[in-house]
Design a protein around this motif. Structure first.
Motif, PDB file in Angstrom:
ATOM      1  N   ILE A  38       0.840  -1.195   0.000  1.00  0.00           N
ATOM      2  CA  ILE A  38       0.000   0.000   0.000  1.00  0.00           C
ATOM      3  C   ILE A  38       0.880   1.250   0.000  1.00  0.00           C
ATOM      4  O   ILE A  38       1.725   1.419   0.882  1.00  0.00           O
ATOM      5  N   VAL A  39       0.687   2.141  -0.967  1.00  0.00           N
ATOM      6  CA  VAL A  39       1.441   3.393  -1.030  1.00  0.00           C
ATOM      7  C   VAL A  39       0.876   4.332   0.028  1.00  0.00           C
ATOM      8  O   VAL A  39      -0.341   4.531   0.119  1.00  0.00           O
ATOM      9  N   HIS A  40       1.776   4.896   0.839  1.00  0.00           N
ATOM     10  CA  HIS A  40       1.349   5.767   1.935  1.00  0.00           C
ATOM     11  C   HIS A  40       2.379   6.848   2.202  1.00  0.00           C
ATOM     12  O   HIS A  40       3.517   6.762   1.760  1.00  0.00           O
ATOM     13  N   ARG A  41       1.930   7.874   2.940  1.00  0.00           N
ATOM     14  CA  ARG A  41       2.791   8.993   3.298  1.00  0.00           C
ATOM     15  C   ARG A  41       2.293   9.577   4.605  1.00  0.00           C
ATOM     16  O   ARG A  41       1.129   9.963   4.722  1.00  0.00           O
ATOM     17  N   ALA A  42       3.168   9.652   5.608  1.00  0.00           N
ATOM     18  CA  ALA A  42       2.832  10.259   6.897  1.00  0.00           C
ATOM     19  C   ALA A  42       3.260  11.720   6.873  1.00  0.00           C
ATOM     20  O   ALA A  42       4.283  12.069   6.277  1.00  0.00           O
ATOM     21  N   PHE A  43       2.459  12.575   7.537  1.00  0.00           N
ATOM     22  CA  PHE A  43       2.804  13.989   7.648  1.00  0.00           C
ATOM     23  C   PHE A  43       2.201  14.557   8.925  1.00  0.00           C
ATOM     24  O   PHE A  43       1.252  14.004   9.474  1.00  0.00           O
ATOM     25  N   ASN A  44       2.777  15.651   9.381  1.00  0.00           N
ATOM     26  CA  ASN A  44       2.271  16.304  10.586  1.00  0.00           C
ATOM     27  C   ASN A  44       1.058  17.131  10.197  1.00  0.00           C
ATOM     28  O   ASN A  44       1.164  18.094   9.445  1.00  0.00           O
ATOM     29  N   ALA A  45      -0.096  16.770  10.712  1.00  0.00           N
ATOM     30  CA  ALA A  45      -1.356  17.417  10.367  1.00  0.00           C
ATOM     31  C   ALA A  45      -1.770  18.474  11.384  1.00  0.00           C
ATOM     32  O   ALA A  45      -2.848  19.035  11.275  1.00  0.00           O
ATOM     33  N   GLY A  46      -0.922  18.738  12.376  1.00  0.00           N
ATOM     34  CA  GLY A  46      -1.311  19.670  13.437  1.00  0.00           C
ATOM     35  C   GLY A  46      -0.435  20.895  13.523  1.00  0.00           C
ATOM     36  O   GLY A  46       0.390  21.162  12.646  1.00  0.00           O
ATOM     37  N   ARG A  47      -0.606  21.622  14.618  1.00  0.00           N
ATOM     38  CA  ARG A  47       0.143  22.858  14.861  1.00  0.00           C
ATOM     39  C   ARG A  47       1.230  22.660  15.897  1.00  0.00           C
ATOM     40  O   ARG A  47       1.804  23.625  16.384  1.00  0.00           O
ATOM     41  N   GLU A  48       1.487  21.432  16.251  1.00  0.00           N
ATOM     42  CA  GLU A  48       2.521  21.090  17.229  1.00  0.00           C
ATOM     43  C   GLU A  48       3.234  19.839  16.743  1.00  0.00           C
ATOM     44  O   GLU A  48       2.738  19.150  15.842  1.00  0.00           O
ATOM     45  N   PRO A  49       4.369  19.506  17.315  1.00  0.00           N
ATOM     46  CA  PRO A  49       5.040  18.259  16.919  1.00  0.00           C
ATOM     47  C   PRO A  49       4.129  17.060  17.170  1.00  0.00           C
ATOM     48  O   PRO A  49       3.274  17.087  18.067  1.00  0.00           O
ATOM     49  N   VAL A  50       4.298  16.031  16.368  1.00  0.00           N
ATOM     50  CA  VAL A  50       3.557  14.792  16.568  1.00  0.00           C
ATOM     51  C   VAL A  50       4.564  13.695  16.922  1.00  0.00           C
ATOM     52  O   VAL A  50       5.641  13.610  16.334  1.00  0.00           O
ATOM     53  N   GLU A  51       4.231  12.919  17.943  1.00  0.00           N
ATOM     54  CA  GLU A  51       5.048  11.761  18.323  1.00  0.00           C
ATOM     55  C   GLU A  51       4.211  10.513  18.111  1.00  0.00           C
ATOM     56  O   GLU A  51       3.028  10.474  18.450  1.00  0.00           O
ATOM     57  N   PHE A  52       4.850   9.496  17.545  1.00  0.00           N
ATOM     58  CA  PHE A  52       4.119   8.268  17.241  1.00  0.00           C
ATOM     59  C   PHE A  52       5.072   7.082  17.229  1.00  0.00           C
ATOM     60  O   PHE A  52       6.292   7.242  17.132  1.00  0.00           O
ATOM     61  N   LEU A  53       4.496   5.904  17.337  1.00  0.00           N
ATOM     62  CA  LEU A  53       5.233   4.658  17.205  1.00  0.00           C
ATOM     63  C   LEU A  53       4.967   4.075  15.830  1.00  0.00           C
ATOM     64  O   LEU A  53       3.842   4.156  15.328  1.00  0.00           O
ATOM     65  N   VAL A  54       6.003   3.497  15.237  1.00  0.00           N
ATOM     66  CA  VAL A  54       5.861   2.737  13.997  1.00  0.00           C
ATOM     67  C   VAL A  54       6.328   1.320  14.307  1.00  0.00           C
ATOM     68  O   VAL A  54       7.477   1.102  14.683  1.00  0.00           O
ATOM     69  N   ILE A  55       5.408   0.376  14.173  1.00  0.00           N
ATOM     70  CA  ILE A  55       5.692  -1.030  14.456  1.00  0.00           C
ATOM     71  C   ILE A  55       5.644  -1.767  13.119  1.00  0.00           C
ATOM     72  O   ILE A  55       4.620  -1.731  12.425  1.00  0.00           O
ATOM     73  N   SER A  56       6.741  -2.396  12.740  1.00  0.00           N
ATOM     74  CA  SER A  56       6.845  -3.051  11.437  1.00  0.00           C
ATOM     75  C   SER A  56       7.182  -4.527  11.615  1.00  0.00           C
ATOM     76  O   SER A  56       8.064  -4.883  12.380  1.00  0.00           O
ATOM     77  N   HIS A  57       6.466  -5.365  10.839  1.00  0.00           N
ATOM     78  CA  HIS A  57       6.717  -6.805  10.852  1.00  0.00           C
ATOM     79  C   HIS A  57       6.736  -7.313   9.424  1.00  0.00           C
ATOM     80  O   HIS A  57       5.715  -7.194   8.742  1.00  0.00           O
ATOM     81  N   PRO A  58       7.834  -7.850   8.921  1.00  0.00           N
ATOM     82  CA  PRO A  58       9.160  -7.802   9.518  1.00  0.00           C
ATOM     83  C   PRO A  58       9.731  -6.388   9.395  1.00  0.00           C
ATOM     84  O   PRO A  58       9.014  -5.468   8.988  1.00  0.00           O
ATOM     85  N   SER A  59      10.999  -6.229   9.663  1.00  0.00           N
ATOM     86  CA  SER A  59      11.652  -4.929   9.568  1.00  0.00           C
ATOM     87  C   SER A  59      11.513  -4.364   8.152  1.00  0.00           C
ATOM     88  O   SER A  59      11.425  -5.111   7.180  1.00  0.00           O
ATOM     89  N   THR A  60      11.501  -3.036   8.044  1.00  0.00           N
ATOM     90  CA  THR A  60      11.424  -2.392   6.735  1.00  0.00           C
ATOM     91  C   THR A  60      12.797  -2.188   6.097  1.00  0.00           C
ATOM     92  O   THR A  60      12.895  -1.649   4.993  1.00  0.00           O
ATOM     93  N   ARG A  61      13.857  -2.622   6.750  1.00  0.00           N
ATOM     94  CA  ARG A  61      15.212  -2.465   6.195  1.00  0.00           C
ATOM     95  C   ARG A  61      15.283  -3.111   4.814  1.00  0.00           C
ATOM     96  O   ARG A  61      14.999  -4.297   4.649  1.00  0.00           O
ATOM     97  N   GLY A  62      15.618  -2.309   3.803  1.00  0.00           N
ATOM     98  CA  GLY A  62      15.730  -2.818   2.441  1.00  0.00           C
ATOM     99  C   GLY A  62      14.401  -3.107   1.777  1.00  0.00           C
ATOM    100  O   GLY A  62      14.362  -3.696   0.695  1.00  0.00           O
ATOM    101  N   ASP A  63      13.299  -2.686   2.388  1.00  0.00           N
ATOM    102  CA  ASP A  63      11.964  -3.006   1.883  1.00  0.00           C
ATOM    103  C   ASP A  63      11.148  -1.731   1.631  1.00  0.00           C
ATOM    104  O   ASP A  63       9.957  -1.704   1.849  1.00  0.00           O
TER     105      ASP A  63
END
Length: 116
Positions: A85-110
């Motif tokens: 799935i093609v996707h793009r994350a961006f900050n949609a607010g007026r302050e910094p956004v903090e989030f967790l990204v959990i990937s299975h398996p790792s996204t290294r090289g993917d």
């Protein structure tokens, strides 16, 4: 040895437009990153062929563009991104956004950049 991991002691890196990340768990079968994205920042649209990801918002507002849809995630919201799935994350607010990204398996090289 088992020990707690946090932003204070995790491996840190910079990416994109002044964004930061901390590797809370970095294994080939599972990758957990705590990310900080300042106001107005975002990433390039891309997809992962193999990895499935879950984005979980800790604070702020995270925008997630998926094809023709934009999702607005508030604190404690999550969104699953299936492989391919093609996707793009961006900050949609007026302050910094903090989030967790959990990937299975790792996204290294993917990761492959793609237009939306």
């Amino acid at each position: 040895m088992i020990a707690p991991v946090s932003k204070a002691n995790a491996a840190h890196y910079l990416w994109g437009q002044a964004c930061e990340g901390w590797h809370l768990l970095e294994r080939s079968d599972l990758h957990v990153i705590h990310e900080l994205m300042p106001q107005g920042a975002g990433e390039t649209a891309h997809r992962h062929e193999i990895a499935r990801q879950v984005f979980f918002v800790l604070s702020g507002k995270l925008g997630m563009e998926i094809e023709d849809t934009i999702h607005q995630l508030a604190p404690h919201d999550s969104l699953e991104i299936a492989p391919g799935i093609v996707h793009r994350a961006f900050n949609a607010g007026r302050e910094p956004v903090e989030f967790l990204v959990i990937s299975h398996p790792s996204t290294r090289g993917d990761r492959q950049d793609e237009p939306l």
